[in-house]
Every structure is written in C-alpha cells, then in structure tokens.
Design a protein around this motif. Structure first.
Motif, PDB file in Angstrom:
ATOM      1  N   GLY A 133       5.349  10.430  -3.559  1.00 53.17           N
ATOM      2  CA  GLY A 133       4.415   9.323  -3.383  1.00 53.17           C
ATOM      3  C   GLY A 133       3.299   9.613  -2.394  1.00 53.17           C
ATOM      4  N   LEU A 134       3.636  10.197  -1.243  1.00 51.26           N
ATOM      5  CA  LEU A 134       2.605  10.450  -0.234  1.00 51.26           C
ATOM      6  C   LEU A 134       1.509  11.389  -0.734  1.00 51.26           C
ATOM      7  CD1 LEU A 134       4.442  10.615   3.216  1.00 51.26           C
ATOM      8  CD2 LEU A 134       2.844   8.888   2.368  1.00 51.26           C
ATOM      9  N   PRO A 135       1.849  12.483  -1.437  1.00 48.97           N
ATOM     10  CA  PRO A 135       0.771  13.305  -2.000  1.00 48.97           C
ATOM     11  C   PRO A 135      -0.118  12.534  -2.976  1.00 48.97           C
ATOM     12  CG  PRO A 135       2.818  14.544  -1.950  1.00 48.97           C
ATOM     13  CD  PRO A 135       3.158  13.138  -1.588  1.00 48.97           C
ATOM     14  N   ILE A 136       0.470  11.600  -3.739  1.00 48.27           N
ATOM     15  CA  ILE A 136      -0.327  10.777  -4.653  1.00 48.27           C
ATOM     16  C   ILE A 136      -1.284   9.898  -3.861  1.00 48.27           C
ATOM     17  CG2 ILE A 136      -0.208   8.866  -6.305  1.00 48.27           C
ATOM     18  CD1 ILE A 136       2.405  10.099  -7.343  1.00 48.27           C
ATOM     19  N   VAL A 137      -0.781   9.282  -2.779  1.00 45.11           N
ATOM     20  CA  VAL A 137      -1.633   8.448  -1.934  1.00 45.11           C
ATOM     21  C   VAL A 137      -2.755   9.283  -1.328  1.00 45.11           C
ATOM     22  CG1 VAL A 137      -1.715   7.044   0.171  1.00 45.11           C
ATOM     23  CG2 VAL A 137       0.203   6.799  -1.421  1.00 45.11           C
ATOM     24  N   PHE A 183      10.163  -1.647  -1.202  1.00 43.20           N
ATOM     25  CA  PHE A 183      10.132  -1.431   0.246  1.00 43.20           C
ATOM     26  C   PHE A 183       9.341  -0.169   0.577  1.00 43.20           C
ATOM     27  CE2 PHE A 183      13.716  -4.370   0.441  1.00 43.20           C
ATOM     28  CZ  PHE A 183      13.532  -4.994   1.664  1.00 43.20           C
ATOM     29  N   ALA A 184       9.686   0.927  -0.108  1.00 46.75           N
ATOM     30  CA  ALA A 184       9.156   2.242   0.262  1.00 46.75           C
ATOM     31  C   ALA A 184       7.650   2.338   0.088  1.00 46.75           C
ATOM     32  CB  ALA A 184       9.856   3.327  -0.556  1.00 46.75           C
ATOM     33  N   LYS A 185       7.072   1.627  -0.892  1.00 42.47           N
ATOM     34  CA  LYS A 185       5.635   1.762  -1.143  1.00 42.47           C
ATOM     35  C   LYS A 185       4.805   1.201   0.013  1.00 42.47           C
ATOM     36  CE  LYS A 185       5.011  -2.551  -3.731  1.00 42.47           C
ATOM     37  NZ  LYS A 185       4.713  -3.137  -5.055  1.00 42.47           N
ATOM     38  N   ILE A 186       5.425   0.369   0.858  1.00 40.19           N
ATOM     39  CA  ILE A 186       4.755  -0.111   2.067  1.00 40.19           C
ATOM     40  C   ILE A 186       5.217   0.695   3.285  1.00 40.19           C
ATOM     41  CG2 ILE A 186       4.381  -2.087   3.592  1.00 40.19           C
ATOM     42  CD1 ILE A 186       3.073  -2.408   0.862  1.00 40.19           C
ATOM     43  N   ALA A 187       6.512   0.992   3.355  1.00 40.98           N
ATOM     44  CA  ALA A 187       7.060   1.661   4.537  1.00 40.98           C
ATOM     45  C   ALA A 187       6.603   3.107   4.651  1.00 40.98           C
ATOM     46  CB  ALA A 187       8.588   1.595   4.501  1.00 40.98           C
ATOM     47  N   VAL A 188       6.616   3.853   3.537  1.00 43.72           N
ATOM     48  CA  VAL A 188       6.313   5.284   3.604  1.00 43.72           C
ATOM     49  C   VAL A 188       4.842   5.541   3.947  1.00 43.72           C
ATOM     50  CG1 VAL A 188       6.268   7.444   2.289  1.00 43.72           C
ATOM     51  CG2 VAL A 188       8.259   5.925   2.134  1.00 43.72           C
ATOM     52  N   VAL A 197      -1.529   1.654   4.659  1.00 43.89           N
ATOM     53  CA  VAL A 197      -1.567   0.218   4.382  1.00 43.89           C
ATOM     54  C   VAL A 197      -2.237  -0.513   5.534  1.00 43.89           C
ATOM     55  CG1 VAL A 197      -0.157  -1.846   4.001  1.00 43.89           C
ATOM     56  CG2 VAL A 197       0.475   0.309   2.903  1.00 43.89           C
ATOM     57  N   GLY A 198      -1.939  -0.096   6.767  1.00 39.41           N
ATOM     58  CA  GLY A 198      -2.550  -0.726   7.932  1.00 39.41           C
ATOM     59  C   GLY A 198      -4.063  -0.597   7.939  1.00 39.41           C
ATOM     60  N   ALA A 254      13.297   9.022  -0.348  1.00 41.81           N
ATOM     61  CA  ALA A 254      13.014  10.458  -0.353  1.00 41.81           C
ATOM     62  C   ALA A 254      11.952  10.803  -1.385  1.00 41.81           C
ATOM     63  CB  ALA A 254      14.305  11.236  -0.622  1.00 41.81           C
ATOM     64  N   LEU A 255      12.054  10.229  -2.594  1.00 36.81           N
ATOM     65  CA  LEU A 255      11.075  10.503  -3.644  1.00 36.81           C
ATOM     66  C   LEU A 255       9.683  10.003  -3.269  1.00 36.81           C
ATOM     67  CD1 LEU A 255      13.103   9.707  -6.891  1.00 36.81           C
ATOM     68  CD2 LEU A 255      12.347  11.950  -6.104  1.00 36.81           C
ATOM     69  N   ASN A 256       9.631   8.835  -2.623  1.00 41.13           N
ATOM     70  CA  ASN A 256       8.333   8.308  -2.216  1.00 41.13           C
ATOM     71  C   ASN A 256       7.696   9.156  -1.126  1.00 41.13           C
ATOM     72  OD1 ASN A 256       7.356   5.437  -3.322  1.00 41.13           O
ATOM     73  ND2 ASN A 256       9.593   5.538  -3.453  1.00 41.13           N
ATOM     74  N   ALA A 257       8.528   9.739  -0.266  1.00 39.85           N
ATOM     75  CA  ALA A 257       7.998  10.621   0.770  1.00 39.85           C
ATOM     76  C   ALA A 257       7.519  11.943   0.173  1.00 39.85           C
ATOM     77  CB  ALA A 257       9.053  10.873   1.835  1.00 39.85           C
ATOM     78  N   TRP A 258       8.297  12.506  -0.770  1.00 36.08           N
ATOM     79  CA  TRP A 258       7.982  13.824  -1.326  1.00 36.08           C
ATOM     80  C   TRP A 258       6.917  13.779  -2.421  1.00 36.08           C
ATOM     81  CZ3 TRP A 258      13.880  15.002  -1.993  1.00 36.08           C
ATOM     82  CH2 TRP A 258      14.437  15.269  -0.744  1.00 36.08           C
TER      83      TRP A 258
END
Length: 397
Positions: free
Chosen positions: A153-157, A25-30, A35-36, A147-151
C-alpha cells in the motif's frame, strides 16, 4: 468441483473480506502522515479518522451479533462489503474533513458487520479439524492486512497518491462481495429469538451475551489480549536501541501469525481452545518474567507477540467450540468485536499512563497482571460451565 474444495475457496473469500475490513483501519493508520497532510487545519483531531471505527465497535459490538442472527451472516457480510466499498470510493474524492469523518463513522458499521458475520459464516460452513484450521487462518486477518498495506500500500500511495489507494480498496471490497455472492454460500440459522430493535432489546442482548459463560468467554479473554496488543506494538519499538525499532515492529505481529499457524492447529488436537488461550497468557507472563531476569528487550518483544499468537488463534476457535448454534456464535463474535474495540481504545492510554507515571518495569507488571486476570476469568467461566454440566451452549436447547 468437490464440496471440500468449494468450502476451501469460500473460506479464502471470507478471509479476503477480513483483509478488506482490516484495511479499513490500515488505510488510515499506515499512511497516517499522508492523511494528516490532507487536513492541516484539523491536525488536533485527525486521530479521530482512525479511532472512530473502534468507538462504533465498542458501542455496538454485542448488538451486531444479534443483528447477524436475525438477518443472516451471509447477507450481513455482503452488506458490509458493499457499504465499505462504496465509502472507500467516496473517500477517494478526498472530501472535506467533516464529510470524511462522517464516512468513517458509517464505515465503522461496515467494519463491524464484516468482522462479526465472516467468522460466523466460517464456523457454519466448516467442521472438525477444518474448522479449527479455518479459525486460525481467520485470526490472522488483521496482522496480515497491516503487513500488506505497509509492503504494497505505501508504495502505491507514494507513486499514485491517496485517492488511488482508497479507490483500489473500494474496488477490491466490491469485487470480493461479488465473488462471495456468486459462491452460493448457504447457512442454516435455525430458530432465532425475536427481540425487537429498541432500548430494551439492546439491553437484553447485552445481558444475554455477558451472562452466558459460553457466549461471553472468548470475548472476556479477547479484551485483555487487545488491551495490550496494539498498545505494546506502539510503545515497545520506541524503547529499543536506535535503528532496531522499525524492523522489530514489523516482526512482532508476524511472529504471532507464524506461531498461530504452526502450533494452534496441533495444540487443538490435544487441548481445548480455552486451554490454548490460557497457555498463551501463561507464556506471555513467563516472557515478562524473563525480561526481569535479564533477557534482552528485543527478544522479549518478539517472544511476547509470538506466544500471544496462541491467544489469537485459540480465541476465535473457542467460539464454535463453546457455542453450537449460529445465533450463539454470532452473539459471541459480536461480543469479541465489542471487547476487542474496547481494548484497543483503552490499551494505549492506560499503558502510556503507567509508563509515564511509574516506569517501564511497572508497565510490564501491569501487562502481566492483565494476563493473570484473563486466566482467572477463563478459569471461573470454565467452572460455571462445568457446574451447569454442559460443554456447549446448544445443550441448553
């Protein structure tokens, strides 16, 4: 290596599998805005890339419990992880929208397999206080993953892009599958009912699941929890003064995780799991009353999500407390997956409609009403269990 330490490591590996499932879920939501940008010609339907997993869970949650009981939770967990990992690697190639959407449909099956098989496994390999603590840990997987994807994952993206992000998720899912396969998990499924795979079997599983006050109870309360959890997390931060929304949105789910970790294991030494769930709902209603009496909304946001942590931890722990066989536990976790996905699907549009049609006060009254219905439902199911003179479903054997 002692048996207790081996079990601890196995529980942690299963929890990591849960983090992988929540990240589906988070990899699309965060990184939703990123993604859009991948599919500008499909902006009107881009939301389906996120919600299609919930649709699969709402449709097939109960039957997934029966499948778990049939083929075994260990095998199903490994299948879910391998399938999920392979799909993330496919998504790293950034396929056309139609293929990406199809991959998300199939990924919904992977997600469902993991979230039903994993807690069933935890319930089988643990017992006593360790089981309650493990279930409280499992109940945090969704919030921790977001929380992990926000902290992280987002910097990785931002630095490497979505392909690297998706590929890392896929690789980690496959790594977790390999580690679980090497951990030599063993469970005893006992006798399971062979119901076939047709429409009659599909209907029979639903009737059997929701007719039982033991198997269905955790799922019924879970529906009302999920009906408000994601929706309030989306709505409430926008009602706060400018500059506070983002920080409060981050604190809200964390408050529930912290309270669940700190209080639920202690409360379960003196209360039943269902009583802890109902206590969470009661305190949720009390928090809403405090808002009507003048408490600031910032307090209400954090306090409400904190006390809902009792519902979160108590609900997962209620499954093995009420159901003694692996088959019944698998059916119960399948029902929780189904009701949870149904609540996630309905919650935001329902509360937004009430908010826009009435006002903020009307929305909070509706939330309090949902929690009241959940309490009443749990009390009625408890009465049915008491009238049967049973404490667990395995007493029926």
């Amino acid at each position: 290596m002692s048996d207790s330490f081996r079990t601890f490591l196995q529980v942690m590996l299963i929890w990591f599998a849960g983090l992988g499932a929540a990240t589906q879920f988070a990899k699309i939501a965060v990184p939703f805005s990123d993604v859009g940008l991948l599919y500008p010609d499909n902006a009107a339907v881009i939301g389906w890339l996120l919600s299609i997993i919930s649709l699969m869970g709402a449709a097939l949650g109960a039957i997934s419990g029966a499948i778990t009981a049939r083929i075994g939770p260990n095998r199903l967990l490994l299948l879910g992880l391998v399938l999920g990992g392979a799909l993330s690697l496919l998504q790293a190639s950034l396929p056309v929208f139609q293929l990406m959407l199809l991959s998300r449909v199939i990924e919904g099956l992977s997600h469902l397999a993991i979230v039903v098989a994993a807690p069933t496994l935890i319930a089988q390999i643990t017992s006593g206080r360790a089981r309650y603590n493990s279930m409280v840990l499992w109940s945090t997987f969704f919030g921790v993953a977001f929380a992990l994807n926000a902290w992280v994952g987002l910097p990785i993206v931002d630095r490497f892009g979505l392909p690297t992000y998706f590929a890392m998720h896929g690789g980690l899912m496959l790594l977790i599958a390999a580690l679980i396969a090497l951990s030599n998990l063993k469970t005893d499924m006992g006798q399971t009912e062979g119901t076939g795979w047709g429409l009659s079997a599909f209907l029979d599983v639903h009737i059997r699941t929701y007719r039982s006050p033991f198997i269905s109870a955790p799922a019924i309360g879970w529906f009302f929890y999920t009906l408000t959890f994601v929706s309030l997390l989306a709505i409430l931060p926008g009602r706060l003064p400018e500059g506070q929304g983002a920080s409060i949105a981050a604190l809200m789910p964390l408050a529930g995780i912290v309270l669940s970790w700190l209080l639920v294991p202690l409360l379960l030494t003196v209360l039943s799991c269902v009583s802890v769930v109902n206590l969470g709902f009661v305190l949720g209603i009390a928090t809403i009353i405090a808002l009507f009496l003048g408490a600031p909304l910032t307090f209400g946001c954090i306090a409400l999500f904190a006390v809902l942590g009792l519902v979160q931890g108590g609900s997962f722990a209620a499954v093995p407390e009420l159901n003694g066989t692996t088959e019944a536990q698998a059916l119960s976790y399948g029902a929780m997956a189904q009701m949870g996905n149904a609540g996630n699907l309905l919650g935001t549009p329902v509360l937004l409609a009430i908010l826009l049609g009435v006002d903020e006060a009307g929305m909070f009254v509706a939330v309090a009403a949902f929690y009241s219905i959940a309490i009443i439902a749990h009390l009625l199911l408890a009465r049915r269990r008491k009238s049967a003179g049973l404490s667990r479903s395995d007493d029926l054997k």
